[in-house]
Design an enzyme around this catalytic site. Structure first.
Site, PDB file in Angstrom:
ATOM      1  N   HIS A 381       0.815  -1.216   0.000  1.00  0.00           N
ATOM      2  CA  HIS A 381       0.000   0.000   0.000  1.00  0.00           C
ATOM      3  C   HIS A 381       0.852   1.270   0.000  1.00  0.00           C
ATOM      4  O   HIS A 381       0.336   2.371  -0.194  1.00  0.00           O
ATOM      5  CB  HIS A 381      -0.913  -0.010   1.228  1.00  0.00           C
ATOM      6  N   ASP A 385      -2.363   2.142  -4.396  1.00  0.00           N
ATOM      7  CA  ASP A 385      -3.538   2.501  -3.593  1.00  0.00           C
ATOM      8  C   ASP A 385      -4.682   1.526  -3.866  1.00  0.00           C
ATOM      9  O   ASP A 385      -4.611   0.693  -4.769  1.00  0.00           O
ATOM     10  CB  ASP A 385      -3.964   3.950  -3.825  1.00  0.00           C
TER      11      ASP A 385
END
Length: 410
Positions: A381, A385
């Site tokens: 992450h 995204d």
């Protein structure tokens, strides 16, 4: 005597673990014939004999560790065995004349010294009556078990009701012979896997997103063309080539999934080296398909087949496992319905495939039975995204449910 040394098997590899000896002590070997398997942190390789002769003075047994450059055996020149299998008298003479000390292998001698044992008390099972490390271990284990005291006979219970705390809490047997343990060193490959998995958990912000794919279109395509495909290319048409090509398409659209973090920079790779997780003789390995964007379906299937054969025979080279920009892991072949795969650092994504199961689904307002597969994308992450991750899996789904997209690039 010609020394057999641990060779250099990679720039960063300084230690190896001895695997199976493919030849036995005092056995005749030909020049360049494989002697022993060694396991590195990346793969298993074989050490060939540097010359023809008799294998002597093995100093490292299976599961022991050695440094690059260590001498682990010697080859003694001599006359090859005759056609009936008997060895040359001249070649065998040194072993026969060496006395009892020569019959104790070095690893066995170390254990004997550590435990202050008498070699004469230990049964030797090695070639020519040689005492092996395994013989000493068996002797020690037998002595340990024989020293376990016999369980005391049970006393009859008194007439009065026993207190709760006095009642036996378990019926499991506690005698030594029924509670054996085996201690083995963690393999080089398993140590590396463990370190990399912990590294991924500590250094990356890992999340997983899921989707499901109707595999009916791919199954129909395979069924229609599998015979012609195998006849032309000499390899079966599997599912992995579809997923590899679909992954390239998704990675093109979402380059962050194909990137990695280097220091304070993000490196976007404009090539697609995809690792394919394969079960090997020593565990799961991930050989790399280089530049999948330029490979045909047949190229992918052929490369995977070759890697699988090499993995089963422990013949993968370290360079086969180096690098990779993305990984595909198919837990479905082992029956997994759903899982969260772990990213292989420094990569930023891994696609997990699972079992294909017939399930009822709604299609055009009707409930129908379809062969469905859950897929999972675990991603870092820090660079990918949630929107990109979900959209990436959506591309995989769309392409697999309409395989013509792979050829029309739409």
């Amino acid at each position: 005597m010609v020394e057999v040394k641990v060779p250099t098997v990679g720039e960063s590899i300084s230690e190896v673990q001895i695997g199976r000896w493919l030849k036995q002590q005092d056995e005749w070997v030909e020049a360049d014939e494989d002697l022993v398997e060694i396991e590195t942190e990346k793969a298993s390789v074989q050490i060939p004999s540097p010359s023809a002769g008799y294998l002597r003075n093995i100093t490292k047994q299976q599961d022991e560790f050695a440094k690059v450059g260590d001498v682990i055996a010697q080859i003694e020149a001599g006359e090859a065995p005759s056609a009936n299998g008997s060895a040359s008298t001249a070649a065998a003479a040194p072993a026969e004349e060496a006395g009892d000390d020569a019959r104790v292998m070095p690893a066995a001698a170390r254990l004997i010294a550590e435990h202050n044992l008498n070699p004469a008390d230990i049964k030797a099972t090695g070639p020519g009556g040689r005492l092996l490390k395994e013989d000493v271990v068996d002797h020690i284990s037998g002595a340990t078990i024989s020293k376990v005291p016999a369980a005391a006979p049970k006393q009859p219970a008194p007439a009065a009701v026993k207190k709760t705390e006095d009642r036996p809490r378990t019926s499991l047997m506690t005698s030594g012979e029924h509670r054996a343990e085996e201690v083995k060193p963690l393999s080089m490959l398993r140590r590396t896997i463990a370190a990399r998995l912990v590294e991924a958990q500590h250094n990356a912000a890992l999340l997983t997103t899921f989707n499901e794919i109707d595999m009916e279109p791919v199954k129909e395509l395979r069924s229609k063309y599998k015979d012609a495909f195998q006849k032309k290319h000499g390899v079966k048409l599997g599912f992995m080539s579809f997923f590899a090509k679909a992954a390239v398409e998704a990675l093109r659209r979402f380059p962050a999934v194909n990137s990695e973090i280097r220091g304070n920079n993000i490196v976007y790779r404009h090539y697609y080296d995809i690792g394919i997780a394969i079960g090997g003789g020593k565990g799961l390995v991930v050989p790399i398909l280089r530049n999948v964007e330029f490979m045909s379906f047949a190229d992918v299937e052929r490369a995977i087949s070759d890697f699988a054969d090499d993995a089963q025979s422990n013949r993968l080279n370290p360079q086969d496992l180096d690098g990779g920009t993305f990984t595909i892991s198919n837990g479905g072949i082992y029956g997994s319905l759903l899982s969260t795969p772990i990213v292989n650092p420094p990569q930023s994504g891994i696609l997990g495939l699972h079992s294909i199961q017939d399930r009822p689904v709604a299609v055009n307002g009707q409930v129908v039975i379809r062969p469905m597969m859950y897929v999972a994308l675990t991603y870092d992450h820090r660079v990918v995204d949630g929107r990109e991750a979900v959209s990436f899996l959506r591309v995989i789904k769309d392409v697999l449910e309409d395989p013509a997209r792979l050829f029309l690039e739409v």
